[in-house]
Design an enzyme around this catalytic site. Sequence first.
Site, mmCIF file in Angstrom:
data_model
loop_
_atom_site.group_PDB
_atom_site.id
_atom_site.type_symbol
_atom_site.label_atom_id
_atom_site.label_comp_id
_atom_site.label_asym_id
_atom_site.label_seq_id
_atom_site.Cartn_x
_atom_site.Cartn_y
_atom_site.Cartn_z
ATOM 1 N N ASP A 24 -7.031 -2.717 0.326
ATOM 2 C CA ASP A 24 -6.777 -1.233 0.064
ATOM 3 C C ASP A 24 -5.343 -0.711 0.092
ATOM 4 O O ASP A 24 -4.805 0.175 0.580
ATOM 5 C CB ASP A 24 -7.012 -0.587 1.334
ATOM 6 C CG ASP A 24 -8.741 -0.762 1.839
ATOM 7 O OD1 ASP A 24 -9.407 -1.571 0.811
ATOM 8 O OD2 ASP A 24 -9.377 -0.244 2.704
ATOM 9 N N LYS A 129 -15.404 -0.606 -1.571
ATOM 10 C CA LYS A 129 -16.009 -0.799 -0.216
ATOM 11 C C LYS A 129 -16.143 0.902 0.334
ATOM 12 O O LYS A 129 -15.143 1.467 0.301
ATOM 13 C CB LYS A 129 -15.448 -1.687 0.753
ATOM 14 C CG LYS A 129 -13.958 -1.285 1.067
ATOM 15 C CD LYS A 129 -13.117 -2.497 1.591
ATOM 16 C CE LYS A 129 -11.748 -2.229 2.536
ATOM 17 N NZ LYS A 129 -11.757 -1.212 3.442
ATOM 18 N N CYS A 160 -8.577 -1.330 8.288
ATOM 19 C CA CYS A 160 -9.145 -2.147 7.698
ATOM 20 C C CYS A 160 -8.947 -3.823 7.553
ATOM 21 O O CYS A 160 -10.060 -4.669 7.236
ATOM 22 C CB CYS A 160 -9.085 -1.670 6.300
ATOM 23 S SG CYS A 160 -9.969 0.075 5.929
HETATM 24 N N1 TIU Z 1 -7.828 0.826 4.722
HETATM 25 C C1 TIU Z 1 -7.724 1.435 6.040
HETATM 26 O O1 TIU Z 1 -7.140 0.887 6.837
HETATM 27 N N2 TIU Z 1 -8.260 2.855 5.960
HETATM 28 C C2 TIU Z 1 -7.756 3.543 7.010
HETATM 29 O O2 TIU Z 1 -8.479 4.750 7.101
HETATM 30 N N3 TIU Z 1 -6.558 3.311 7.705
HETATM 31 C C3 TIU Z 1 -6.073 4.223 8.527
HETATM 32 O O3 TIU Z 1 -5.391 3.462 9.173
HETATM 33 N N4 TIU Z 1 -6.354 5.277 8.636
#
Ligand code: TIU
Length: 219
Positions: A24, A129, A160
């Site tokens: 991500d 995802k 994540c």
């Molecule tokens: N990729 C991921 O960690 N998504 C989130 O929403 N993370 C946050 O820390 N908000």
Amino acid sequence: MPLVEARPGPLKFEWDSTALLVIDMQRDFLMPGGFGESLGNDVSQLRRTIEPLAALLKAWRAAGLPVIHTREGHLPDLSDCPPAKLHRGAPSMRIGDPGAFGRILIRGEYGHDIIDELQPADGEAVVDKPGKGAFYATNLAEILGDTKTLVVTGVTTEVCVHTTVREANDRGYECLVLADCVGSYFPEFQKVGLEMIAAQGGIFGWVASSPELISALQE
Ligand code: TIU
């Protein structure tokens, strides 16, 4: 057999059953003005991972090893976004709303894509995802095939990255999390999130830093 110094102890693994997971590293989470910042977060805490990750990717690609990128996001009609996720909290912008980089966390939008510095190379898998974990509602396990060891990088450490490491752990993978290549908006979560992985003899996996892995790659 390669060996990397890590917490709670050295990790032995085989390169030909190891894959790099980059979780991500999307503009919506990392760019000033994006979704992450709209939640009140300090994106510089995540941006410090960019340089070490770029160096790791360079060495990893030079060694011809597999890289898998993930992106958190949803279909334009939000049919894959549970209402509980959509309505949680009180952000100034919600998933699907128009943001500085297109509709927030919507597949195909500029903000949903991976930052310029870490764009996937030709042939590298990109897994979209809808959840926090990279295994939930994706074909990641199929892509991984006989992979045994996952080098886990990306953001955010306690969300994540942690969810994916926990999913991977239950599925029988060994996870090596690289402290300098994972980031949290919250320094205390970064610290404790990494401690939680390596505690209790490596309850979820191992923690090392990228220069150690790069040295092992170049041996
Ligand atoms: N990729 C991921 O960690 N998504 C989130 O929403 N993370 C946050 O820390 N908000």
